[in-house]
Scaffold this motif. Sequence first.
Motif, PDB file in Angstrom:
ATOM      1  N   SER A  12       0.813  -1.139   0.153  1.00 50.13           N
ATOM      2  CA  SER A  12       0.016  -0.144   0.044  1.00 50.13           C
ATOM      3  C   SER A  12       0.856   1.294  -0.236  1.00 50.13           C
ATOM      4  O   SER A  12       0.185   2.184  -0.618  1.00 50.13           O
ATOM      5  CB  SER A  12      -1.080   0.003   1.059  1.00 50.13           C
ATOM      6  N   ILE A  45      -5.195   4.061   2.944  1.00 56.05           N
ATOM      7  CA  ILE A  45      -5.424   2.538   2.921  1.00 56.05           C
ATOM      8  C   ILE A  45      -4.067   2.187   3.946  1.00 56.05           C
ATOM      9  O   ILE A  45      -4.415   1.340   4.710  1.00 56.05           O
ATOM     10  CB  ILE A  45      -4.791   2.025   1.554  1.00 56.05           C
ATOM     11  N   TYR A  66     -11.392  -3.789   6.599  1.00 62.18           N
ATOM     12  CA  TYR A  66     -12.553  -3.576   5.718  1.00 62.18           C
ATOM     13  C   TYR A  66     -12.321  -2.057   5.167  1.00 62.18           C
ATOM     14  O   TYR A  66     -12.699  -1.751   3.995  1.00 62.18           O
ATOM     15  CB  TYR A  66     -13.674  -4.013   6.281  1.00 62.18           C
ATOM     16  N   ARG A  69      -9.701  -1.877   2.736  1.00 62.54           N
ATOM     17  CA  ARG A  69     -10.245  -2.518   1.513  1.00 62.54           C
ATOM     18  C   ARG A  69     -11.289  -1.527   0.766  1.00 62.54           C
ATOM     19  O   ARG A  69     -10.976  -1.405  -0.579  1.00 62.54           O
ATOM     20  CB  ARG A  69     -10.910  -3.888   1.751  1.00 62.54           C
ATOM     21  N   ALA A  72      -9.414   1.334  -0.908  1.00 61.77           N
ATOM     22  CA  ALA A  72      -8.628   0.947  -2.068  1.00 61.77           C
ATOM     23  C   ALA A  72      -9.432   0.320  -3.248  1.00 61.77           C
ATOM     24  O   ALA A  72      -9.291   0.756  -4.277  1.00 61.77           O
ATOM     25  CB  ALA A  72      -7.494  -0.348  -1.649  1.00 61.77           C
ATOM     26  N   ALA A  73     -10.568  -0.632  -2.769  1.00 58.86           N
ATOM     27  CA  ALA A  73     -11.279  -1.306  -4.011  1.00 58.86           C
ATOM     28  C   ALA A  73     -12.423  -0.605  -4.513  1.00 58.86           C
ATOM     29  O   ALA A  73     -12.681  -0.478  -5.704  1.00 58.86           O
ATOM     30  CB  ALA A  73     -11.853  -2.652  -3.455  1.00 58.86           C
ATOM     31  N   PHE A  74     -12.684   0.624  -3.758  1.00 59.41           N
ATOM     32  CA  PHE A  74     -13.959   1.078  -4.257  1.00 59.41           C
ATOM     33  C   PHE A  74     -13.721   2.922  -4.354  1.00 59.41           C
ATOM     34  O   PHE A  74     -13.979   3.269  -5.366  1.00 59.41           O
ATOM     35  CB  PHE A  74     -15.212   0.982  -3.284  1.00 59.41           C
ATOM     36  N   GLU A  77     -10.515   3.646  -6.565  1.00 55.61           N
ATOM     37  CA  GLU A  77     -10.822   2.901  -8.039  1.00 55.61           C
ATOM     38  C   GLU A  77     -11.976   3.891  -8.721  1.00 55.61           C
ATOM     39  O   GLU A  77     -11.466   4.296  -9.937  1.00 55.61           O
ATOM     40  CB  GLU A  77     -11.228   1.513  -7.972  1.00 55.61           C
TER      41      GLU A  77
END
Length: 88
Positions: A12, A45, A66, A69, A72-74, A77
């Motif tokens: 990260s 992150i 969580y 995550r 990072a992921a939502f 992005e």
Amino acid sequence: MTFTDLEVWKESRILVKMVYDCVQFFPKEEMYGLQSQIKRSVISIPSNIAEGCGRSHIKDTMQFLYIARGSAAFELETQLYLSLDELY
């Protein structure tokens, strides 16, 4: 073992560097808009990973992981997609 030993935390930090390198090329008018929001997202992150590892209960630790995550992921992005839409 501490959070600095975790591969996900190390990766990260690399992601933070990569994102900072990319957003420096954003137009100046985005400095306090999308660029700033992207930086805050990516910084959250490794910060949430570290904070979660400092918690004494596994349930609290998992909550911070969580959140990391999600950042990072939502969140990150989506912001990167938005910058592509806006800038290109």
